[in-house]
Design an enzyme around this catalytic site. Sequence first.
Site, PDB file in Angstrom:
ATOM      1  CG  ASN A  29      -7.486  -4.414  -2.936  1.00  0.00           C
ATOM      2  OD1 ASN A  29      -8.406  -3.606  -3.071  1.00  0.00           O
ATOM      3  ND2 ASN A  29      -7.646  -5.595  -2.378  1.00  0.00           N
ATOM      4  CG  HIS A  45      -3.753  -6.994   4.978  1.00  0.00           C
ATOM      5  ND1 HIS A  45      -3.375  -6.004   5.839  1.00  0.00           N
ATOM      6  CD2 HIS A  45      -4.953  -6.595   4.477  1.00  0.00           C
ATOM      7  CE1 HIS A  45      -4.289  -5.044   5.844  1.00  0.00           C
ATOM      8  NE2 HIS A  45      -5.244  -5.384   5.023  1.00  0.00           N
ATOM      9  NE  ARG A  46      -6.298  -4.786   8.980  1.00  0.00           N
ATOM     10  CZ  ARG A  46      -5.079  -4.459   9.395  1.00  0.00           C
ATOM     11  NH1 ARG A  46      -4.367  -5.301  10.097  1.00  0.00           N
ATOM     12  NH2 ARG A  46      -4.565  -3.280   9.108  1.00  0.00           N
ATOM     13  CG  ASP A 104      -2.185  -0.833   0.971  1.00  0.00           C
ATOM     14  OD1 ASP A 104      -2.143  -1.673   0.053  1.00  0.00           O
ATOM     15  OD2 ASP A 104      -3.185  -0.634   1.677  1.00  0.00           O
ATOM     16  CD  GLU A 149      -8.081  -4.537   2.768  1.00  0.00           C
ATOM     17  OE1 GLU A 149      -9.193  -4.443   3.352  1.00  0.00           O
ATOM     18  OE2 GLU A 149      -7.088  -3.871   3.086  1.00  0.00           O
ATOM     19  CE  LYS A 153      -4.916  -3.699   1.730  1.00  0.00           C
ATOM     20  NZ  LYS A 153      -4.850  -2.807   0.611  1.00  0.00           N
ATOM     21  CG  ASP A 207      -9.063  -2.544   9.655  1.00  0.00           C
ATOM     22  OD1 ASP A 207     -10.174  -2.775   9.135  1.00  0.00           O
ATOM     23  OD2 ASP A 207      -8.203  -1.821   9.136  1.00  0.00           O
TER      24      ASP A 207
END
Length: 671
Positions: free
Chosen positions: A94, A400-401, A52, A356, A431, A328
């Site tokens: 993204n 990623h999470r 990012d 995402e 990311k 998040d």
Amino acid sequence: MFTTPFLDLPPLASADGSVRLPGSKSISNRVLLLAGLSAGTTVVHDLLDSDDTQVMLAALRELGCGVEADGGAWRITGLGGRLATREASLFLGNAGTAMRPLTAALAVLAATQNGRFELRGVPRMHERPIGDLVDALRQLGCNITSLGEEGFPPLRLAAADTRLNTAQPIRVRGDVSSQFLTALLLALPLVSAEHAVTIEVDGELISKPYVDITLNLLARFGIQVQRDGWQRFVIPQGSAYRSPGSIHVEGDASSASYFVALGAIAAFGGRVLRIEGVGDDSIQGDLRFIDAARAMGADVRSGPGWLEVRRGAWPLKAITLDCNHIPDAAMTLAVMALYATGTTRLDNIASWRVKETDRIAAMATELRKLGAAVTEGPDFIEVTPPATWRAAAIHTYDDHRVAMCFSLAAFNPLVGGAVPVRILDPRCVAKTFPDYFETLFAVSRPGPAGVPVITIDGPTASGKGTLASAVAQALGYHFLDSGALYRATALSARDAGVADTDEPGLAKIAAGLQLAFHDQRIWLAGRDVSDDLRQEQVGAMASKVSAWPAVRQALYELQLAHRRLPGLVADGRDMGTVIFPGADLKVFVVASAAVRAERRHKQLISKGISTSIDDLRADLEARDARDQNRAISPLKPAEGAKVLDNSALTIDECVKAVLDWWAASRNWPAA
Ligand code: DC
């Protein structure tokens, strides 16, 4: 960073030690944009290095900002409000944290300075709504065209027909994403010359802590936004971005959530997990995740720039929580729920559906694979831990999470499980946290089965080294070329004038080897010896050196030390018989002496060394005889070893055979 198609986490049992967090994603991209809009140069320290931020740096460069790496810092020289490039097409991957604020900033710059910009991203980015932001900017008079579906990127931003209307309040929806408000707050100081600019939020503003980060950073760049509750924000007339000269990015609080959870789950019995990079002086709202983790049982202490976490209650306690303020980090709670007694319910998480990936659907699907019972609704999720844990391949949806929080499921031995967890496409963590898995492994300890080991033994020139290295690469495992240890001992002995008959002298050299393996090269006391080690004379001397028991003993611990998470592939002569007799998979490679002599001949010819095949074959046979007949650790197949005759196989076929055996031994589907 792991770039393999999948990464298998073996069952893990405890954690302790210290981790340093990468820079915050939210702060990093806001700071970059503010530095890019300011006059003069801003030195940005501890910037997150991730997909990012790379996207944002590339965009700033494209727009004519100065972007230079300066040691570990970045020097950003901004536009000072004047476009340096009037036309550009920007690819933003993204990265929502680049798309939204750049849309706002470039829309007003294009409108007022006759610019023309196109912003696009990966297909998923073109499914992420941006219509509310576009609507707000159109109220000002910005000229924005959706190039695909209305309300979604890609977008074209062009010159406006009329002057922008900054006299009226601009209305923006706040109940889908706070990033639209953030984008306006970051960009509209650009058009505050004539009037104060007022932004009014429609609907209940979500994710308020992220807006707080924005206001905080704007203040660092000289802009004091006045705020009336969370409904009305006023950018004073004549606001101008002023670079603070230099700025530090604090560690990422959302990334901290995985390690807070890890401590709560696995730092017990005197163990402590220390997290460096965020602490009680943080400006990031996601740190309020700590309160939620405490409610589930975590014991968290904090100071400026650090946290320390221990297990408190165990098993964890199920909670019901409104997660609007920590969208998040709340994903981490959904995985902590696997270690709780009862059902955990996370409410007010509708924003998960436009991230995402659709994170509610993703979390529900993947948690169920592990055996959990999950109920999902439009804006909530309920998780009940598995009665029986199942080994699962976790799909990560380029999110990623998802990848990071599911890694915590590998601690299932702590609640009666014993299953590995496969993370598909582990690279997606790039990311926000490229070294996430390395960081996790550095503080994690395996369950009773230990770190997985594959041994690949066989005679010289059988191709086992190439095979072992390829298998290690495919699995993201460490690789031990044990022959290199004997070769390095031989090379060092030769350089030091120690004879191959001097057992104590050789053992001393072996015990003191300063070997390092990185970037596929081998370093001896700081010198790259990869090529020297492959010399024929060094190999021949290694064969003699390795027959001495004291030498083998001296290298024993060094070899064991290579067994580190997530796994090891070791090649040599006695990997399966002596060094790792409990290995999870043992392979013994054979090939006829004729085939091996031919392979070695080709190798040498390609290096410009001429030899005869017959001499090579005689030499190989002599070496085989010595390796097989020596008194200690003779070369032979380990008990239970799979024999792979590769005389007629290509390398790819051999790799596939080993990976298939491996998958079968772990009950995974074939790779
Ligand atoms: O695999 P290689 O050719 O690089 O090994 C060099 C020498 O080291 C070989 O002749 C035998 C010895 N060796 C050993 O005795 N035990 C091992 N585990 C690896 C190599």
